[in-house]
Write an enzyme that holds these catalytic residues in place. Structure first.
Site, short mmCIF file in Angstrom:
data_model
loop_
_atom_site.label_atom_id
_atom_site.label_comp_id
_atom_site.label_asym_id
_atom_site.label_seq_id
_atom_site.Cartn_x
_atom_site.Cartn_y
_atom_site.Cartn_z
N TYR A 145 0.85 -1.18 0.00
CA TYR A 145 0.00 0.00 0.00
C TYR A 145 0.89 1.23 0.00
O TYR A 145 1.80 1.37 0.83
CB TYR A 145 -0.92 0.03 1.22
CG TYR A 145 -1.80 1.26 1.27
CD1 TYR A 145 -2.88 1.38 0.40
CD2 TYR A 145 -1.54 2.30 2.16
CE1 TYR A 145 -3.69 2.51 0.43
CE2 TYR A 145 -2.34 3.42 2.21
CZ TYR A 145 -3.41 3.52 1.32
OH TYR A 145 -4.21 4.64 1.35
N ASP A 160 0.01 1.40 -19.76
CA ASP A 160 -1.34 1.97 -19.57
C ASP A 160 -1.20 3.27 -18.78
O ASP A 160 -1.83 3.47 -17.74
CB ASP A 160 -2.24 0.97 -18.84
CG ASP A 160 -3.72 1.33 -18.95
OD1 ASP A 160 -4.06 2.24 -19.72
OD2 ASP A 160 -4.53 0.68 -18.26
#
Length: 293
Positions: A99, A201
């Site tokens: 995270y 992307d």
């Protein structure tokens, strides 16, 4: 919500990963994507991010994403969340990754981001493509390797999606013919360059400012290709700050005329969006096919 049985399974996976007992204290939904359910896991070993998907379009999707994250992270060029583990449980697949705490962009955020992407693109390979296929959105991304960018772009990026769109009634025979004509003159459009490691992307939904104020990238669709593909993708939905492009050009100048090739490079993500989201992207695909004929 995450089912209790999945949480228990994840606790055991964390315990196995860290080789010591790990508890999940709570989880919070994280919104933003349209493919997976995402959550922040607060555990006794810190905070982690999990993606969960119950569809069957790609059971190896998270395995391939983890491989891509590792490939990018190992370059040390830019902050990438490292994967811990992935798996399948009760007809759901999941991926647990580091995270990254969000923060405020540093004053030199865009300059640093441009420099980091240039450093990433310096990583090369003998051929264009990758030794495994992966995914872009819900679509399988073919990465069969080629010795030239023109051959790779035609065979693995342009033709498969144009033909798929034609089969779905989204494009007409004339559009397929236009793609074939473009393929025949790619050698006059693209300059010769070594393959670059791409995020694949790179739009403004796939990076954040991390706690240290620098850019962190996620949700890649990696392969070795023309670095103009990442630049074109960054411009598809409004573009990044001009300081990003100036910094990139300073550290790894692009070939002359790259701005004139942006629309050509954007054909691939536009075709992806046409197949995933429907006809609203058809006009841009058709316009671009006509632009290079």
């Amino acid at each position: 919500m995450l089912h209790v049985s999945l949480l228990e399974h994840l606790q055991q996976r964390f315990t196995d990963f860290f080789s010591s007992s790990t508890s999940i204290y709570q989880y919070k939904a994280v919104y933003g994507g349209d493919i997976n359910r995402c959550f922040l896991l607060e555990t006794s070993k810190g905070n982690f991010f999990i993606k969960v998907n119950a569809s069957i379009f790609g059971l190896d999707m998270f395995e391939k994403e983890a491989m891509g994250l590792i490939l990018l992270a190992d370059t040390g060029a830019v902050k990438i969340p490292r994967p811990l583990f992935n798996g399948k449980f009760n007809q759901q697949i999941f991926l647990v990754i580091e995270y990254i705490d969000p923060g405020r962009p540093a004053p030199d955020f865009w300059e640093s981001f441009g420099r980091s992407l240039a450093q990433l693109h310096y990583n090369s390979a003998p051929q264009f493509g990758l030794h495994y296929n992966n995914y872009i959105g819900k679509l399988t991304q073919s990465n069969r390797q080629h010795s030239s960018w023109n051959a790779f772009f035609s065979a693995e990026r342009l033709f498969p999606l144009v033909h798929k769109a034609y089969e779905k009634g989204m494009l007409e025979p004339g559009h397929v013919a236009a793609a074939e004509q473009i393929s025949g003159k790619l050698h006059t459009l693209f300059p010769e360059e070594q393959p670059s490691l791409l995020h694949g992307d790179l739009w403004n939904g796939n990076f954040i400012a991390a706690a240290n104020g620098e850019a962190a990238l996620f949700d890649p669709a990696v392969y070795f290709g023309s670095r103009e593909m990442d630049m074109a993708m960054s411009l598809l939905f409004g573009g990044f700050d001009t300081r990003f492009y100036e910094a990139y050009e300073h550290h790894f100048p692009l070939q002359p005329g790259w701005r004139q090739r942006v629309a050509l490079c954007q054909l691939y993500p536009l075709l992806v969006h046409l197949l995933l989201f429907g006809g609203s992207y058809r006009e841009r695909v058709v316009e671009t096919l006509g632009q290079y004929n």
